[in-house]
Design a protein around this motif. Structure first.
Motif, PDB file in Angstrom:
ATOM      1  N   UNK A 192       0.847  -1.202   0.000  1.00 14.86           N
ATOM      2  CA  UNK A 192       0.000   0.000   0.000  1.00 14.86           C
ATOM      3  C   UNK A 192       0.873   1.238   0.000  1.00 14.86           C
ATOM      4  N   UNK A 193       1.911   1.194   0.832  1.00 18.11           N
ATOM      5  CA  UNK A 193       2.798   2.344   0.948  1.00 18.11           C
ATOM      6  C   UNK A 193       3.456   2.611  -0.404  1.00 18.11           C
ATOM      7  N   UNK A 194       3.717   1.532  -1.131  1.00 23.07           N
ATOM      8  CA  UNK A 194       4.365   1.675  -2.420  1.00 23.07           C
ATOM      9  C   UNK A 194       3.442   2.215  -3.488  1.00 23.07           C
ATOM     10  N   UNK A 195       2.109   2.205  -3.256  1.00 20.95           N
ATOM     11  CA  UNK A 195       1.176   2.625  -4.291  1.00 20.95           C
ATOM     12  C   UNK A 195       0.727   4.068  -4.096  1.00 20.95           C
ATOM     13  N   UNK A 196       0.933   4.605  -2.900  1.00 16.68           N
ATOM     14  CA  UNK A 196       0.411   5.925  -2.562  1.00 16.68           C
ATOM     15  C   UNK A 196       1.061   7.037  -3.381  1.00 16.68           C
ATOM     16  N   UNK A 197       2.397   7.029  -3.441  1.00 16.32           N
ATOM     17  CA  UNK A 197       3.099   8.102  -4.123  1.00 16.32           C
ATOM     18  C   UNK A 197       2.818   8.097  -5.631  1.00 16.32           C
ATOM     19  N   UNK A 198       2.833   6.923  -6.304  1.00 13.43           N
ATOM     20  CA  UNK A 198       2.480   6.938  -7.735  1.00 13.43           C
ATOM     21  C   UNK A 198       1.059   7.438  -7.962  1.00 13.43           C
ATOM     22  N   UNK A 199       0.114   7.086  -7.058  1.00 13.71           N
ATOM     23  CA  UNK A 199      -1.256   7.569  -7.184  1.00 13.71           C
ATOM     24  C   UNK A 199      -1.310   9.089  -7.070  1.00 13.71           C
ATOM     25  N   UNK A 200      -0.514   9.637  -6.157  1.00 11.86           N
ATOM     26  CA  UNK A 200      -0.494  11.090  -5.969  1.00 11.86           C
ATOM     27  C   UNK A 200      -0.002  11.777  -7.233  1.00 11.86           C
ATOM     28  N   UNK A 201       1.048  11.198  -7.858  1.00 12.17           N
ATOM     29  CA  UNK A 201       1.576  11.776  -9.100  1.00 12.17           C
ATOM     30  C   UNK A 201       0.497  11.743 -10.173  1.00 12.17           C
ATOM     31  N   UNK A 202      -0.197  10.591 -10.299  1.00  7.62           N
ATOM     32  CA  UNK A 202      -1.237  10.452 -11.322  1.00  7.62           C
ATOM     33  C   UNK A 202      -2.391  11.416 -11.061  1.00  7.62           C
ATOM     34  N   UNK A 203      -2.781  11.558  -9.794  1.00  5.20           N
ATOM     35  CA  UNK A 203      -3.896  12.446  -9.452  1.00  5.20           C
ATOM     36  C   UNK A 203      -3.557  13.889  -9.812  1.00  5.20           C
ATOM     37  N   UNK A 204      -2.333  14.308  -9.511  1.00  2.49           N
ATOM     38  CA  UNK A 204      -1.934  15.682  -9.814  1.00  2.49           C
ATOM     39  C   UNK A 204      -1.966  15.907 -11.313  1.00  2.49           C
ATOM     40  N   UNK A 205      -1.460  14.930 -12.059  1.00  5.54           N
ATOM     41  CA  UNK A 205      -1.290  15.097 -13.505  1.00  5.54           C
ATOM     42  C   UNK A 205      -2.621  15.009 -14.246  1.00  5.54           C
ATOM     43  N   UNK A 206      -3.514  14.104 -13.799  1.00  2.00           N
ATOM     44  CA  UNK A 206      -4.717  13.838 -14.595  1.00  2.00           C
ATOM     45  C   UNK A 206      -5.990  14.405 -13.981  1.00  2.00           C
ATOM     46  N   UNK A 207      -5.954  14.870 -12.727  1.00  2.00           N
ATOM     47  CA  UNK A 207      -7.181  15.404 -12.142  1.00  2.00           C
ATOM     48  C   UNK A 207      -7.006  16.850 -11.671  1.00  2.00           C
ATOM     49  N   UNK A 208      -6.085  17.058 -10.758  1.00  5.79           N
ATOM     50  CA  UNK A 208      -5.987  18.386 -10.137  1.00  5.79           C
ATOM     51  C   UNK A 208      -5.561  19.449 -11.144  1.00  5.79           C
ATOM     52  N   UNK A 209      -4.477  19.164 -11.870  1.00 11.38           N
ATOM     53  CA  UNK A 209      -3.966  20.151 -12.830  1.00 11.38           C
ATOM     54  C   UNK A 209      -4.976  20.458 -13.940  1.00 11.38           C
ATOM     55  N   UNK A 210      -5.515  19.438 -14.635  1.00 12.12           N
ATOM     56  CA  UNK A 210      -6.457  19.772 -15.704  1.00 12.12           C
ATOM     57  C   UNK A 210      -7.712  20.462 -15.183  1.00 12.12           C
ATOM     58  N   UNK A 265      -5.737  17.876 -25.807  1.00 11.68           N
ATOM     59  CA  UNK A 265      -4.284  17.839 -26.048  1.00 11.68           C
ATOM     60  C   UNK A 265      -3.536  17.673 -24.740  1.00 11.68           C
ATOM     61  N   UNK A 266      -4.016  18.394 -23.726  1.00  7.93           N
ATOM     62  CA  UNK A 266      -3.343  18.297 -22.434  1.00  7.93           C
ATOM     63  C   UNK A 266      -3.351  16.852 -21.940  1.00  7.93           C
ATOM     64  N   UNK A 267      -4.522  16.201 -22.051  1.00 10.13           N
ATOM     65  CA  UNK A 267      -4.610  14.831 -21.548  1.00 10.13           C
ATOM     66  C   UNK A 267      -3.676  13.895 -22.314  1.00 10.13           C
ATOM     67  N   UNK A 268      -3.617  14.069 -23.638  1.00 12.41           N
ATOM     68  CA  UNK A 268      -2.726  13.208 -24.419  1.00 12.41           C
ATOM     69  C   UNK A 268      -1.269  13.456 -24.020  1.00 12.41           C
ATOM     70  N   UNK A 269      -0.910  14.744 -23.908  1.00 15.27           N
ATOM     71  CA  UNK A 269       0.472  15.065 -23.539  1.00 15.27           C
ATOM     72  C   UNK A 269       0.804  14.528 -22.147  1.00 15.27           C
ATOM     73  N   UNK A 270      -0.140  14.694 -21.227  1.00 17.14           N
ATOM     74  CA  UNK A 270       0.101  14.229 -19.854  1.00 17.14           C
ATOM     75  C   UNK A 270       0.270  12.709 -19.842  1.00 17.14           C
ATOM     76  N   UNK A 271      -0.565  12.013 -20.641  1.00 15.59           N
ATOM     77  CA  UNK A 271      -0.462  10.548 -20.676  1.00 15.59           C
ATOM     78  C   UNK A 271       0.878  10.120 -21.257  1.00 15.59           C
ATOM     79  N   UNK A 272       1.297  10.790 -22.347  1.00 15.75           N
ATOM     80  CA  UNK A 272       2.576  10.408 -22.961  1.00 15.75           C
ATOM     81  C   UNK A 272       3.755  10.784 -22.064  1.00 15.75           C
ATOM     82  N   UNK A 273       3.654  11.933 -21.395  1.00 15.11           N
ATOM     83  CA  UNK A 273       4.728  12.326 -20.475  1.00 15.11           C
ATOM     84  C   UNK A 273       4.815  11.317 -19.333  1.00 15.11           C
ATOM     85  N   UNK A 274       3.645  10.852 -18.858  1.00 16.46           N
ATOM     86  CA  UNK A 274       3.648   9.865 -17.780  1.00 16.46           C
ATOM     87  C   UNK A 274       4.279   8.557 -18.262  1.00 16.46           C
ATOM     88  N   UNK A 275       4.003   8.206 -19.514  1.00 19.86           N
ATOM     89  CA  UNK A 275       4.579   6.995 -20.087  1.00 19.86           C
ATOM     90  C   UNK A 275       6.106   7.131 -20.190  1.00 19.86           C
TER      91      UNK A 275
END
Lengths: 331, 255
Positions: A1-19, A160-170
């Protein structure tokens, strides 16, 4: 669980909070700024692999960015390729050039390698500028279609933002897996002492070519994203100064540090924009801030040691075994 | 069949003959010393064995196979692990990560499997970790595993080099002047450690400038002087050999 929290936070910032924030602000300018930041994150991450992790100082990174941008521009305007194809194709073309350039230069010692990449970078720039029949030279290539990969219309700012964010995350995932693994340890050993790494059983030249191919592939993707979101490419966008800007991002963020590359890219793209109010003096201010960063934090804003520790502790990348009390090695 | 065979190896640098028609062999399980005064050609012979310098003529065979002309990393994967005379640790990596490089070197690793995190890659990572930890425990470096190598006390750095070489799972361990820079107490500790490794079944070639360490622990000693092999016998015999004494006394005191 501890290992999943930080990646989730990165994803949330990139795909929810920022957009969400960007949509509420409703400004095309802010979306554009986010897109450019993401593109430069990909560029600084890819250069971080070559220069920070594997220790090869490259001064021609913008040339691969340019090759990717021109590949996407030419494939989509002349041959009508879909953006879903131009983006990976741009990466492949750039990686092809990367390998061709790496083959003869990877045997060179550090400073000679840096000068060789500088020279090759300038050659590519001059080619883009003067091969008028193919690249339209200083006029650049316009009317590059926006992002509509495989019929999905992502040409709106949010799309465009979502596509760029997804590719940057990849791209981040690729760089993370390469750097934060025993393969990454082998690359760091090359940086520290490549003769010694050779004696420890590592095929030095092959490893260098591999990392150069991966990094130039990512730089090519960044170029394609630039071409499609800007709609226009010009040789001036891929000059030596851009290589130096990317290098500055990597160094200010912290050589060898993956989070550092992101911090450096965000800082050096957003800071000049934030300082727009003070007019042309802002370039001086940015230079001064870079200078002070290097002077007082030579290991970068987010140094390698702290970065590796963070990744091991929060991203579950460490090996846990033996009688070791601390996270060590890689999973 | 000997593990390592050096067959009429000569290495010239321009007009200088650094190694002059040297032959010799090391059998599995031996602990052999290679000594000689400064400039005798020890380091050059060492570099020929490990692939850093190709010989001008002659051959080196390991486990019956020719290894002359192979790149150092290939020779390492065949089973020759080495340390360096002047410590060449990776200063900005942790002790654990330093040692892991040896295990990665021996097992090999590819970018595609690393990217895809295939089952093979995950098994390999576990194997690397286990081998690394084992080498650290064998050299008593486990408590320092998390430290940056640059922060390791000087005396421990020698053991880090040895641990990294052990992680390559060598059949032959070649140590290049391991006692350089150590005081008497540390040298004695190192001698005990080398003996333990040997007792555990490892074949060791110890290249030393300092006679005392070699004479104390080796079963057999080869002596080089001016590029030639002038003696190859047990320590007690070599110490009485007038040619050896002359070679040493001609340049400096025997230690």
């Amino acid at each position: 669980m501890r290992g999943a929290l930080a990646p989730l936070a990165v994803a949330a910032a990139l795909f929810a909070i920022l957009p969400m924030g960007l949509s509420m602000a409703g400004s095309g300018y802010l979306f554009r700024l986010a897109d450019v930041t993401l593109i430069f994150c990909i560029l600084s991450l890819s250069m971080q692999l070559i220069t920070g992790v594997a220790g090869l100082l490259t001064l021609g990174h913008a040339a691969f960015y340019g090759i990717g941008a021109y590949a996407a521009a030419i494939l989509s305007t002349r041959l009508g390729f879909d953006a879903g194809l131009t983006i990976p194709a741009a990466g492949l073309v750039s990686a092809l050039f990367g390998v061709l350039i790496a083959l003869p230069t990877m045997r060179l010692v550090s400073i000679y390698f840096a000068v060789a990449t500088l020279g090759l970078g300038e050659m590519i720039y001059v080619t883009l500028l003067n091969w008028v029949s193919f690249t339209r030279g200083p006029l650049g290539i316009g009317d590059i279609p926006p992002l509509r990969p495989f019929g999905f219309d992502l040409s709106s700012p949010l799309g465009s933002y979502f596509l760029l964010a997804a590719l940057a995350a990849l791209c981040l995932l690729v760089v993370h897996r390469i750097a934060h693994s025993y393969y990454g340890n082998a690359l760091r050993a090359l940086r520290e002492d490549d003769q010694c790494a050779d004696a420890m059983g590592l095929p030095v030249v092959r490893l260098k070519i591999e990392v150069f191919a991966i990094a130039t592939f990512l730089a090519g993707i960044a170029g394609a994203l630039w071409a499609h979101t800007t709609g226009y490419v010009n040789p001036a966008d891929f000059r030596f100064a851009e290589s130096i800007l990317i290098l500055a991002m990597v160094v200010v963020g912290g050589l060898g540090s993956i989070p550092g590359a992101i911090v450096g890219a965000a800082l050096l793209i957003l800071l000049p924009e934030a300082l727009r109010a003070i007019g042309e003096v802002r370039i001086l201010a940015v230079g001064l801030i870079m200078f002070l960063c290097i002077l007082f934090l030579p290991k970068g804003l987010f140094g390698e040691v702290a970065a590796l520790d963070l990744v091991r502790r929060q991203f579950g990348a460490a090996w846990r075994g033996g009688s070791a009390a601390r996270p060590l090695g890689w999973r | 069949m000997p593990l390592l065979e050096i067959d009429h190896v000569t290495r010239r640098f321009g007009g200088l003959v650094a190694v002059d028609d040297v032959s010799g062999a090391i059998a599995e399980g031996e602990l052999v010393g290679l000594i000689g005064p400064n400039g005798a050609g020890k380091t050059t012979l060492f570099n020929v064995i490990c692939g850093f310098t190709p010989p001008s003529s002659g051959e080196v065979r390991f486990a019956g196979e020719l290894i002359t002309g192979l790149k150092p990393w290939r020779i390492c994967r065949r089973g020759i692990g080495r340390t360096f005379q002047n410590l060449r640790i990776f200063p900005n990596m942790t002790v654990f990560d330093n040692v892991s490089v040896g295990a990665v070197g021996r097992l090999g690793i590819g970018p595609v499997e690393t990217l895809l995190r295939t089952r093979a890659a995950r098994d390999r990572a576990r194997d690397v970790s286990a081998r690394t930890w084992q080498a650290l425990e064998r050299t008593e470096l486990a408590p320092y595993a998390h430290l940056l190598a640059a922060d390791l006390p000087y005396g421990r750095r020698k053991y880090l080099e040895i641990a990294r070489a052990l992680a390559t799972s060598p059949r032959l361990l070649v140590l290049d002047e391991p006692a350089a820079g150590l005081n008497d107490t540390e040298t004695a500790e190192l001698a005990r450690f080398i003996r333990t490794l040997h007792a555990e079944g490892l074949t060791i070639l110890l290249v030393e400038h300092d006679m005392s360490l070699v004479m104390g622990i080796c079963q057999r000693v080869m002596v080089l002087a001016s590029g030639r092999k002038i003696a190859d016998a047990p320590p007690a015999v070599v110490q009485q050999d007038p040619i050896v004494l002359e070679a040493y006394l001609g340049t400096e005191e025997p230690a």
